[in-house]
Scaffold this motif. Structure first.
Motif, mmCIF file in Angstrom:
data_model
loop_
_atom_site.group_PDB
_atom_site.id
_atom_site.type_symbol
_atom_site.label_atom_id
_atom_site.label_comp_id
_atom_site.label_asym_id
_atom_site.label_seq_id
_atom_site.Cartn_x
_atom_site.Cartn_y
_atom_site.Cartn_z
ATOM 1 N N ASN A 146 0.800 -1.234 0.000
ATOM 2 C CA ASN A 146 0.000 0.000 0.000
ATOM 3 C C ASN A 146 0.831 1.281 0.000
ATOM 4 O O ASN A 146 0.300 2.360 0.207
ATOM 5 N N ILE A 147 2.139 1.165 -0.243
ATOM 6 C CA ILE A 147 3.014 2.335 -0.359
ATOM 7 C C ILE A 147 3.550 2.449 -1.785
ATOM 8 O O ILE A 147 3.556 3.503 -2.387
ATOM 9 N N GLY A 148 3.993 1.316 -2.336
ATOM 10 C CA GLY A 148 4.485 1.329 -3.709
ATOM 11 C C GLY A 148 5.693 0.442 -3.912
ATOM 12 O O GLY A 148 6.165 -0.232 -2.992
ATOM 13 N N THR A 149 6.188 0.459 -5.143
ATOM 14 C CA THR A 149 7.304 -0.390 -5.556
ATOM 15 C C THR A 149 8.321 0.444 -6.312
ATOM 16 O O THR A 149 7.963 1.339 -7.072
ATOM 17 N N LYS A 150 9.588 0.111 -6.103
ATOM 18 C CA LYS A 150 10.683 0.836 -6.756
ATOM 19 C C LYS A 150 11.641 -0.167 -7.395
ATOM 20 O O LYS A 150 12.182 -1.038 -6.714
ATOM 21 N N PHE A 151 11.812 -0.059 -8.715
ATOM 22 C CA PHE A 151 12.778 -0.863 -9.447
ATOM 23 C C PHE A 151 13.978 0.014 -9.791
ATOM 24 O O PHE A 151 13.798 1.127 -10.291
ATOM 25 N N THR A 152 15.175 -0.492 -9.545
ATOM 26 C CA THR A 152 16.399 0.223 -9.894
ATOM 27 C C THR A 152 17.215 -0.647 -10.836
ATOM 28 O O THR A 152 17.640 -1.747 -10.474
ATOM 29 N N ILE A 153 17.400 -0.151 -12.057
ATOM 30 C CA ILE A 153 18.203 -0.840 -13.071
ATOM 31 C C ILE A 153 19.543 -0.130 -13.124
ATOM 32 O O ILE A 153 19.609 1.076 -13.384
ATOM 33 N N THR A 154 20.614 -0.868 -12.869
ATOM 34 C CA THR A 154 21.955 -0.300 -12.868
ATOM 35 C C THR A 154 22.711 -0.832 -14.076
ATOM 36 O O THR A 154 22.843 -2.050 -14.246
ATOM 37 N N LEU A 155 23.175 0.081 -14.916
ATOM 38 C CA LEU A 155 23.931 -0.290 -16.114
ATOM 39 C C LEU A 155 25.315 0.341 -16.058
ATOM 40 O O LEU A 155 25.450 1.518 -15.711
ATOM 41 N N ASN A 156 26.324 -0.446 -16.438
ATOM 42 C CA ASN A 156 27.683 0.072 -16.560
ATOM 43 C C ASN A 156 27.832 0.624 -17.972
ATOM 44 O O ASN A 156 27.611 -0.094 -18.948
ATOM 45 N N ILE A 157 28.182 1.887 -18.071
ATOM 46 C CA ILE A 157 28.290 2.549 -19.375
ATOM 47 C C ILE A 157 29.260 1.819 -20.291
ATOM 48 O O ILE A 157 29.089 1.786 -21.509
ATOM 49 N N ASN A 158 30.257 1.164 -19.704
ATOM 50 C CA ASN A 158 31.289 0.497 -20.496
ATOM 51 C C ASN A 158 31.067 -1.008 -20.642
ATOM 52 O O ASN A 158 31.938 -1.709 -21.140
ATOM 53 N N ALA A 159 29.902 -1.529 -20.210
ATOM 54 C CA ALA A 159 29.678 -2.982 -20.232
ATOM 55 C C ALA A 159 29.601 -3.531 -21.657
ATOM 56 O O ALA A 159 30.064 -4.631 -21.920
ATOM 57 N N LEU A 160 29.015 -2.774 -22.571
ATOM 58 C CA LEU A 160 28.883 -3.219 -23.953
ATOM 59 C C LEU A 160 29.814 -2.391 -24.827
ATOM 60 O O LEU A 160 29.798 -1.171 -24.765
ATOM 61 N N GLU A 161 30.620 -3.070 -25.617
ATOM 62 C CA GLU A 161 31.541 -2.364 -26.502
ATOM 63 C C GLU A 161 31.124 -2.623 -27.946
ATOM 64 O O GLU A 161 30.815 -3.753 -28.311
ATOM 65 N N LEU A 162 31.150 -1.568 -28.741
ATOM 66 C CA LEU A 162 30.703 -1.701 -30.131
ATOM 67 C C LEU A 162 31.587 -2.621 -30.966
ATOM 68 O O LEU A 162 31.154 -3.133 -31.982
ATOM 69 N N ASP A 163 32.825 -2.860 -30.535
ATOM 70 C CA ASP A 163 33.703 -3.717 -31.333
ATOM 71 C C ASP A 163 33.556 -5.200 -30.975
ATOM 72 O O ASP A 163 34.260 -6.033 -31.487
ATOM 73 N N LYS A 164 32.605 -5.527 -30.106
ATOM 74 C CA LYS A 164 32.357 -6.930 -29.765
ATOM 75 C C LYS A 164 31.486 -7.585 -30.842
ATOM 76 O O LYS A 164 31.017 -6.937 -31.765
ATOM 77 N N ASP A 165 31.256 -8.880 -30.689
ATOM 78 C CA ASP A 165 30.504 -9.650 -31.676
ATOM 79 C C ASP A 165 28.996 -9.532 -31.449
ATOM 80 O O ASP A 165 28.318 -10.470 -31.074
#
Length: 192
Positions: free
Chosen positions: A149-168
């Motif tokens: 009866n108060i609510g829900t909070k989702f927190t998505i944490t992403l590392n800016i460097n986790a995905l590299e464009l030169d990967k497959d």
């Protein structure tokens, strides 16, 4: 995703604009349900490698749940914060909440919390499982906090460097279907 058939489609995008556009695309649906959506950010521009489709699915699924489980007159807040190499997408509602003893199960497929009827709302039980899988594919993490009866909070944490464009990854811009079509697919359980 579990079988490895889902290929990330990574491209450099402004994550702030992307999440804001997704959020704004559901404002009318929320308003029709008597809800207010507020978007805020502490950074205006943050370009990083992302899979646009994955971000859309993640944010739409959580917003869909927030709309379904928040009573008329309630609020939904979407906030983006940036610190060093971390970006957080925080989606919070003033909805019915989730019992504390059930929080550890909400990311499992077909669990008793997500599957079937909750109040007068029906769910398939796979949405949050898919969200967690996609967040993990992006090299991120997702956490949930909730009070009845108060609510829900989702927190998505992403590392800016986790995905590299030169990967497959599959590379390039992908506009296979329009945002409206993706919205329709992602929000089918909200339509009345």
């Amino acid at each position: 995703m579990e079988s490895g058939f889902y290929k990330l489609r990574v491209e450099n995008k402004n994550i702030v604009t992307l999440v804001e556009d997704i959020t704004m695309s559901v404002v009318n649906y929320a308003s029709n349900n008597g809800l207010n959506i507020v978007f805020d950010t502490d950074v205006e521009d943050l370009v990083m490698p992302v899979d646009v489709n994955a971000i859309e699915r993640i944010v739409l699924n959580i917003l869909s749940n927030a709309i379904k489980f928040t009573n008329p007159g309630g609020d939904i807040y979407v906030n983006i914060t940036h610190e060093d190499s971390i970006v957080r997408i925080i989606i919070e509602d003033t909805g019915i909440g989730i019992p504390k003893d059930k929080l550890s199960y909400i990311f499992e497929r077909f669990n008793e919390i997500n599957k079937g009827y909750i109040g007068n709302v029906y769910g398939s039980g796979i949405g949050l499982s898919m969200v967690k899988s996609m967040v993990n594919l992006l090299g991120g993490d997702i956490e949930v906090e909730s009070e009845i009866n108060i609510g829900t909070k989702f927190t998505i944490t992403l590392n800016i460097n986790a995905l590299e464009l030169d990967k497959d990854y599959v590379k390039g811009e992908f506009n296979d279907i329009s945002n409206v079509e993706r919205l329709t697919i992602g929000m089918t359980d909200v339509y009345k």
